[in-house]
Design a protein around this motif. Structure first.
Motif, PDB file in Angstrom:
ATOM      1  N   LEU A 128      -5.420 101.958  -4.013  1.00  0.00           N
ATOM      2  CA  LEU A 128      -4.676 101.918  -2.764  1.00  0.00           C
ATOM      3  C   LEU A 128      -5.397 100.950  -1.841  1.00  0.00           C
ATOM      4  O   LEU A 128      -6.610 101.051  -1.649  1.00  0.00           O
ATOM      5  CB  LEU A 128      -4.585 103.304  -2.112  1.00  0.00           C
ATOM      6  N   ILE A 129      -4.653  99.992  -1.311  1.00  0.00           N
ATOM      7  CA  ILE A 129      -5.224  98.980  -0.421  1.00  0.00           C
ATOM      8  C   ILE A 129      -5.067  99.465   1.016  1.00  0.00           C
ATOM      9  O   ILE A 129      -3.943  99.715   1.463  1.00  0.00           O
ATOM     10  CB  ILE A 129      -4.515  97.617  -0.600  1.00  0.00           C
ATOM     11  N   TYR A 130      -6.182  99.603   1.699  1.00  0.00           N
ATOM     12  CA  TYR A 130      -6.164 100.096   3.075  1.00  0.00           C
ATOM     13  C   TYR A 130      -6.641  98.967   3.987  1.00  0.00           C
ATOM     14  O   TYR A 130      -7.830  98.689   4.094  1.00  0.00           O
ATOM     15  CB  TYR A 130      -7.088 101.310   3.189  1.00  0.00           C
ATOM     16  N   TYR A 131      -5.677  98.282   4.615  1.00  0.00           N
ATOM     17  CA  TYR A 131      -6.016  97.230   5.574  1.00  0.00           C
ATOM     18  C   TYR A 131      -6.346  97.906   6.903  1.00  0.00           C
ATOM     19  O   TYR A 131      -5.520  98.659   7.444  1.00  0.00           O
ATOM     20  CB  TYR A 131      -4.837  96.280   5.788  1.00  0.00           C
ATOM     21  N   LEU A 132      -7.506  97.621   7.418  1.00  0.00           N
ATOM     22  CA  LEU A 132      -7.967  98.271   8.647  1.00  0.00           C
ATOM     23  C   LEU A 132      -8.456  97.203   9.619  1.00  0.00           C
ATOM     24  O   LEU A 132      -9.364  96.440   9.304  1.00  0.00           O
ATOM     25  CB  LEU A 132      -9.110  99.232   8.318  1.00  0.00           C
ATOM     26  N   SER A 133      -7.821  97.147  10.784  1.00  0.00           N
ATOM     27  CA  SER A 133      -8.173  96.075  11.720  1.00  0.00           C
ATOM     28  C   SER A 133      -8.048  96.525  13.164  1.00  0.00           C
ATOM     29  O   SER A 133      -7.155  97.300  13.513  1.00  0.00           O
ATOM     30  CB  SER A 133      -7.249  94.875  11.497  1.00  0.00           C
ATOM     31  N   GLY A 134      -8.913  96.000  13.994  1.00  0.00           N
ATOM     32  CA  GLY A 134      -8.849  96.230  15.429  1.00  0.00           C
ATOM     33  C   GLY A 134      -7.783  95.402  16.123  1.00  0.00           C
ATOM     34  O   GLY A 134      -7.620  95.496  17.341  1.00  0.00           O
ATOM     35  N   VAL A 145       1.511  91.172   9.806  1.00  0.00           N
ATOM     36  CA  VAL A 145       2.291  91.420   8.591  1.00  0.00           C
ATOM     37  C   VAL A 145       2.791  90.096   8.012  1.00  0.00           C
ATOM     38  O   VAL A 145       2.726  89.860   6.799  1.00  0.00           O
ATOM     39  CB  VAL A 145       3.471  92.373   8.879  1.00  0.00           C
ATOM     40  N   ARG A 146       3.252  89.227   8.877  1.00  0.00           N
ATOM     41  CA  ARG A 146       3.734  87.926   8.389  1.00  0.00           C
ATOM     42  C   ARG A 146       2.618  87.159   7.698  1.00  0.00           C
ATOM     43  O   ARG A 146       2.805  86.561   6.640  1.00  0.00           O
ATOM     44  CB  ARG A 146       4.297  87.103   9.548  1.00  0.00           C
ATOM     45  N   SER A 147       1.453  87.189   8.304  1.00  0.00           N
ATOM     46  CA  SER A 147       0.319  86.468   7.744  1.00  0.00           C
ATOM     47  C   SER A 147      -0.072  87.043   6.377  1.00  0.00           C
ATOM     48  O   SER A 147      -0.286  86.307   5.411  1.00  0.00           O
ATOM     49  CB  SER A 147      -0.838  86.565   8.738  1.00  0.00           C
ATOM     50  N   LEU A 148      -0.153  88.360   6.283  1.00  0.00           N
ATOM     51  CA  LEU A 148      -0.505  88.993   5.001  1.00  0.00           C
ATOM     52  C   LEU A 148       0.519  88.642   3.925  1.00  0.00           C
ATOM     53  O   LEU A 148       0.160  88.278   2.802  1.00  0.00           O
ATOM     54  CB  LEU A 148      -0.573  90.521   5.166  1.00  0.00           C
ATOM     55  N   TRP A 156       4.381  94.790   0.186  1.00  0.00           N
ATOM     56  CA  TRP A 156       5.663  95.508   0.076  1.00  0.00           C
ATOM     57  C   TRP A 156       5.776  96.249  -1.247  1.00  0.00           C
ATOM     58  O   TRP A 156       6.875  96.622  -1.644  1.00  0.00           O
ATOM     59  CB  TRP A 156       6.836  94.529   0.207  1.00  0.00           C
ATOM     60  N   ARG A 157       4.712  96.423  -1.955  1.00  0.00           N
ATOM     61  CA  ARG A 157       4.801  96.932  -3.318  1.00  0.00           C
ATOM     62  C   ARG A 157       4.309  98.370  -3.456  1.00  0.00           C
ATOM     63  O   ARG A 157       4.056  98.846  -4.550  1.00  0.00           O
ATOM     64  CB  ARG A 157       3.983  96.028  -4.252  1.00  0.00           C
ATOM     65  N   GLY A 158       4.183  99.090  -2.341  1.00  0.00           N
ATOM     66  CA  GLY A 158       3.641 100.442  -2.434  1.00  0.00           C
ATOM     67  C   GLY A 158       2.133 100.416  -2.557  1.00  0.00           C
ATOM     68  O   GLY A 158       1.522  99.373  -2.798  1.00  0.00           O
TER      69      GLY A 158
END
Ligand SMILES: [Mg+2]
Length: 243
Positions: A128-134, A145-148, A156-158
């Motif tokens: 599970l990929i957990y993107y965490l940002s301030g 989201v656009r940048s990622l 978008w793949r779960g």
């Protein structure tokens, strides 16, 4: 990270999967998965375009700097080059502040070398990929989201989570405490974390002592803590050929 220890993340994902559990991998964004240098340079270029006629040395400075010179902020970059006029620096600070934390400008960031491939590999391996940002919601979430997605990070793949600061005003440390509680709520093992801020990397090391904790020596805030010796250091996500 310039050495073979990046592979240990894949080994840890596989080992956790074998136990029937869901491995979590936590990725910071600014100066970890993305370089903020293009965002800073763009702001500096626009500032010089607007104010360069009043201060000709601004154009000289701009011509002398490259992406590699972009540090934590652009005020320091100018001061290091002898531009110390308080009024000019104040104007720059306001100009930078009005742009740096926005959807429009955040899309200028470029992925750290190897990052897109590395995160996809982790996702494909079952993490599970957990993107965490301030970066905050209410100003930066759409650009983030656009940048990622534009750069091809899994999204978008779960099995992908993104956690941003709920408001600009929330203190970073309070946000990270909330984030730790959220990560723990999955009741799944964190196998690896990736951070450029020593304080956050130290925090993760304390919170998840069984995980691998990578510390990216890119840029970090000026008043940063000392990074713990157990952190795995590197500058990017480029995998050396496996022996
Ligand atoms: Mg960061």
């Amino acid at each position: 990270m310039g050495h073979s220890r990046l592979h240990e993340t894949f080994d840890a994902i596989a080992a956790t999967r074998e136990t029937g559990q869901l491995p979590l991998v936590v990725f910071d964004l600014d100066s970890t998965l993305f370089s903020t240098a293009p965002r800073n340079l763009r702001i500096l270029e626009e500032f010089v375009a607007r104010h360069g006629s009043g201060e000709p040395r601004l154009r000289e400075v701009l011509e002398s700097v490259s992406l590699e010179d972009m540090g934590w902020n652009i005020h320091d970059t100018l001061m290091e080059r002898g531009l110390t006029d308080p009024a000019l620096l104040k104007a720059l600070r306001g100009f930078w502040f009005a742009r740096f934390f926005t959807d429009e400008y955040v899309t200028s960031d470029t992925p750290t070398p190897g990052a897109v491939e590395f995160v996809n590999h982790c996702h494909d391996a079952g993490a599970l990929i957990y993107y965490l940002s301030g970066r905050h919601v209410g100003g930066m979430e759409q650009g983030t989201v656009r940048s990622l997605t534009d750069h091809g990070f899994p999204f978008w793949r779960g099995r992908c989570v993104i956690h941003l600061k709920p408001t600009f005003e929330m203190a970073d440390r309070a946000f990270k405490d909330d984030a730790l509680a959220d990560i723990r709520s999955y009741r799944s093992p964190v196998v690896a974390t990736f951070e450029n801020e020593p304080g956050n990397a130290n925090l993760f090391l304390g919170a998840f002592p069984d995980a691998l904790h990578y510390f990216l020596e890119t840029v970090h805030s000026p008043e940063a803590e000392v990074p713990h010796v157990e952190l795995i250091r590197g500058v990017d996500f480029c995998l050396p050929a496996r022996a």
